[in-house]
Design a protein around this motif. Structure first.
Motif, PDB file in Angstrom:
ATOM      1  N   SER A 127       0.839  -1.204   0.000  1.00 60.47           N
ATOM      2  CA  SER A 127       0.000   0.000   0.000  1.00 60.47           C
ATOM      3  C   SER A 127       0.873   1.252   0.000  1.00 60.47           C
ATOM      4  CB  SER A 127      -0.902   0.004   1.233  1.00 60.47           C
ATOM      5  OG  SER A 127      -0.114   0.187   2.406  1.00 60.47           O
ATOM      6  N   ASN A 166      -7.465  -2.436  -7.399  1.00 61.34           N
ATOM      7  CA  ASN A 166      -6.223  -2.830  -6.733  1.00 61.34           C
ATOM      8  C   ASN A 166      -5.037  -2.634  -7.666  1.00 61.34           C
ATOM      9  OD1 ASN A 166      -7.448  -3.627  -4.299  1.00 61.34           O
ATOM     10  ND2 ASN A 166      -7.995  -5.602  -5.181  1.00 61.34           N
ATOM     11  N   ASP A 223      -4.343  -3.334  -2.354  1.00 61.76           N
ATOM     12  CA  ASP A 223      -5.088  -2.088  -2.175  1.00 61.76           C
ATOM     13  C   ASP A 223      -4.111  -0.942  -1.932  1.00 61.76           C
ATOM     14  OD1 ASP A 223      -6.854  -0.049  -1.593  1.00 61.76           O
ATOM     15  OD2 ASP A 223      -7.660  -0.977   0.217  1.00 61.76           O
ATOM     16  N   GLY A 249      -4.681   0.773   1.325  1.00 61.51           N
ATOM     17  CA  GLY A 249      -4.697  -0.116   2.492  1.00 61.51           C
ATOM     18  C   GLY A 249      -3.847   0.413   3.629  1.00 61.51           C
TER      19      GLY A 249
END
Length: 196
Positions: free
Chosen positions: A127, A165, A181, A184
């Motif tokens: 992320s 994603n 993600d 995330g």
């Protein structure tokens, strides 16, 4: 003749320091590195601060021999921050990733190696928050700009799947990350043990 012979024979040299077992020394340095990186704030400290802390910890643990110089420590930090498992570290793809990272400045090698490790292992793309911590900042915008920089240098190609994603493909390594993600959480923060 005996006096001349005595002058030519030199007594065995005794060193002031005990002989250093190189493997033992490297293991001690690696232990200090792990201890240093286990500090939750290590990701946000400058390399100069980490180096000073590293030197002090080496003295405390009585690591024999000369400590690694600052450039060598920077490289060790970049590799250590990537968190590479032994089986991946021995792979040809990882060796290629290390070679590619040498063309980058010291401060961004760790971020590239983190993405490369995820690609080689088939793990989700880190992320923005995780990449930001690896870069030593809280700014996810800087992490995204860094990904753009890697793309400009043709080190990786980013794409987005239908769920939004991110996937990072590394053409030189012939592998890509699993979808991850970008918004995330910071995985490095989650892996940290909870305070008691």
């Amino acid at each position: 003749a005996q006096l001349a012979e005595a002058r030519t024979q030199t007594p065995p040299q005794q060193t002031l320091f005990e002989e250093i077992d190189e493997a033992e020394r490297e293991a001690a340095i690696d232990a200090v590195m792990r201890e240093l990186l286990d500090d939750p704030d290590a990701g946000f400290r400058s390399v100069a601060q980490l180096y000073q802390d590293f030197l002090v910890r080496c003295r405390i643990r009585r690591v024999p021999g000369e400590p690694p110089a600052l450039p060598a420590l920077r490289r060790k930090l970049a590799v250590a921050r990537a968190g590479v498992a032994t089986e991946i570290a021995e792979s040809e793809a990882w060796q290629q990733a290390l070679a590619l990272s040498e063309s980058l400045t010291d401060d961004i090698q760790g971020v590239f190696l983190m993405i490369a490790r995820a690609a080689v292992a088939g793990e989700p793309c880190p992320s923005d928050a995780t990449l930001a911590r690896a870069y030593g900042t809280h700014s996810t915008g800087r992490a995204r700009r860094l990904l753009g920089y890697f793309e400009e240098r043709n080190l990786l190609v980013l794409r987005v799947d239908f769920r939004g994603n991110r996937i990072a493909a590394l053409p030189d390594l012939g592998c890509e990350t699993a979808p991850g993600d970008p918004n995330g959480p910071d995985v490095l923060e989650e892996e940290r043990p909870a305070a008691e």
